[in-house]
Scaffold this motif. Structure first.
Motif, short mmCIF file in Angstrom:
data_model
loop_
_atom_site.label_atom_id
_atom_site.label_comp_id
_atom_site.label_asym_id
_atom_site.label_seq_id
_atom_site.Cartn_x
_atom_site.Cartn_y
_atom_site.Cartn_z
N ARG A 90 -21.53 -25.36 -28.27
CA ARG A 90 -21.01 -26.73 -28.35
C ARG A 90 -20.07 -27.01 -27.17
O ARG A 90 -20.05 -28.13 -26.64
CB ARG A 90 -20.31 -26.97 -29.68
N SER A 91 -19.30 -26.02 -26.77
CA SER A 91 -18.40 -26.19 -25.61
C SER A 91 -19.21 -26.44 -24.35
O SER A 91 -18.86 -27.31 -23.54
CB SER A 91 -17.53 -24.95 -25.42
N ILE A 92 -20.29 -25.70 -24.16
CA ILE A 92 -21.15 -25.90 -22.99
C ILE A 92 -21.75 -27.30 -23.01
O ILE A 92 -21.76 -27.99 -21.99
CB ILE A 92 -22.25 -24.82 -22.93
N LEU A 93 -22.25 -27.72 -24.15
CA LEU A 93 -22.84 -29.06 -24.28
C LEU A 93 -21.79 -30.12 -23.93
O LEU A 93 -22.08 -31.06 -23.18
CB LEU A 93 -23.35 -29.28 -25.71
N ARG A 94 -20.57 -29.95 -24.40
CA ARG A 94 -19.49 -30.92 -24.16
C ARG A 94 -19.11 -31.01 -22.68
O ARG A 94 -18.96 -32.09 -22.13
CB ARG A 94 -18.27 -30.57 -25.00
N VAL A 95 -18.99 -29.86 -22.01
CA VAL A 95 -18.50 -29.90 -20.63
C VAL A 95 -19.60 -30.03 -19.58
O VAL A 95 -19.37 -30.57 -18.51
CB VAL A 95 -17.61 -28.68 -20.27
N THR A 99 -28.94 -30.11 -20.39
CA THR A 99 -29.77 -29.30 -19.49
C THR A 99 -29.13 -27.94 -19.26
O THR A 99 -29.81 -26.90 -19.31
CB THR A 99 -30.00 -30.03 -18.15
N THR A 100 -27.83 -27.93 -19.02
CA THR A 100 -27.11 -26.67 -18.82
C THR A 100 -27.16 -25.83 -20.08
O THR A 100 -27.42 -24.62 -20.02
CB THR A 100 -25.66 -26.94 -18.41
N LEU A 101 -26.94 -26.44 -21.24
CA LEU A 101 -26.98 -25.69 -22.49
C LEU A 101 -28.34 -25.03 -22.68
O LEU A 101 -28.43 -23.85 -23.03
CB LEU A 101 -26.64 -26.58 -23.69
N LYS A 102 -29.42 -25.78 -22.45
CA LYS A 102 -30.77 -25.21 -22.61
C LYS A 102 -30.98 -24.03 -21.67
O LYS A 102 -31.56 -23.01 -22.06
CB LYS A 102 -31.82 -26.28 -22.37
N THR A 103 -30.50 -24.14 -20.44
CA THR A 103 -30.65 -23.05 -19.48
C THR A 103 -29.85 -21.83 -19.91
O THR A 103 -30.35 -20.70 -19.89
CB THR A 103 -30.24 -23.51 -18.06
N VAL A 104 -28.60 -22.04 -20.32
CA VAL A 104 -27.75 -20.92 -20.75
C VAL A 104 -28.32 -20.27 -22.00
O VAL A 104 -28.31 -19.03 -22.13
CB VAL A 104 -26.29 -21.37 -20.94
N LEU A 105 -28.85 -21.06 -22.92
CA LEU A 105 -29.49 -20.48 -24.11
C LEU A 105 -30.69 -19.62 -23.71
O LEU A 105 -30.91 -18.54 -24.28
CB LEU A 105 -29.92 -21.58 -25.09
N SER A 106 -31.46 -20.07 -22.72
CA SER A 106 -32.59 -19.27 -22.23
C SER A 106 -32.11 -17.96 -21.61
O SER A 106 -32.80 -16.94 -21.69
CB SER A 106 -33.40 -20.04 -21.18
N LEU A 107 -30.94 -17.99 -21.00
CA LEU A 107 -30.38 -16.80 -20.34
C LEU A 107 -29.66 -15.87 -21.32
O LEU A 107 -29.25 -14.77 -20.94
CB LEU A 107 -29.40 -17.23 -19.25
N SER A 108 -29.50 -16.29 -22.56
CA SER A 108 -28.78 -15.50 -23.55
C SER A 108 -29.77 -14.69 -24.37
O SER A 108 -30.65 -15.25 -25.02
CB SER A 108 -27.97 -16.42 -24.47
#
Length: 172
Positions: A90-95, A99-108
């Motif tokens: 949620r912090s990633i989505l907020r800041v 698109t960034t959240l989806k990429t970071v989730l793929s990298l996790s």
């Protein structure tokens, strides 16, 4: 008035999450995501990308979800029964945005997910693939280690095999 970009907010979030964490060589962990960010920016500086900022935000935030449970920043959410990884997402989505959240989730890497399945999954999309290639190269840099052990050799073998697959399409 000072404008704060998504990238600046992402760097700030990475600093908060990785506060007090150290890498395998005893160095401040934040240096790793900053190196991944800088290398990504260096490679993609001249590319005409539609959303270059999301790529850079993803690079600096690439370990935030995986490392959330070890974070001082998210330790307090556990006391309220909240999952630190969900809070980090949620912090990633907020800041930094969707698109960034989806990429970071793929990298996790997901809990219980095999290394090979993880690499195959993130290879499906170009942004997670290029960030992971840069991440693996930085992780395999022996100069950041105080000593090089058998455990390090095993990890490097795994990293180099994934690097080969992501760059050539062949496991080595």
């Amino acid at each position: 008035m000072v404008l704060v970009t998504r990238l600046e907010k992402s760097i700030q979030l990475a600093l908060q999450v990785h506060l007090g964490q150290v890498d395998l060589g005893g160095n401040p962990y934040i240096l790793h995501p900053l190196r991944v960010l800088c290398r990504t920016e260096e490679i993609y500086r001249v590319k005409n990308l539609v959303d270059r900022e999301s790529l850079l935000c993803s690079a600096v935030l690439h370990d935030v979800i995986e490392d959330a449970e070890k974070s001082i920043y998210y330790s307090e959410v556990k006391t309220f029964g909240e999952n630190p990884k969900d809070h980090a997402a949620r912090s990633i989505l907020r800041v930094a945005g969707d698109t960034t959240l989806k990429t970071v989730l793929s990298l996790s890497r997901e809990e219980g997910e095999s290394w090979k399945h993880y690499i195959l999954r993130l290879n499906e999309y170009w942004a997670p693939r290029v960030i992971k290639i840069i991440d693996l190269a930085d992780n395999a840099d022996r100069s950041r280690l105080k000593e090089y052990t058998d455990k390090d050799r095993q990890r490097d073998k795994m990293y180099l095999s994934a690097y080969a697959f992501l760059t050539t399409g062949s496991w080595k």
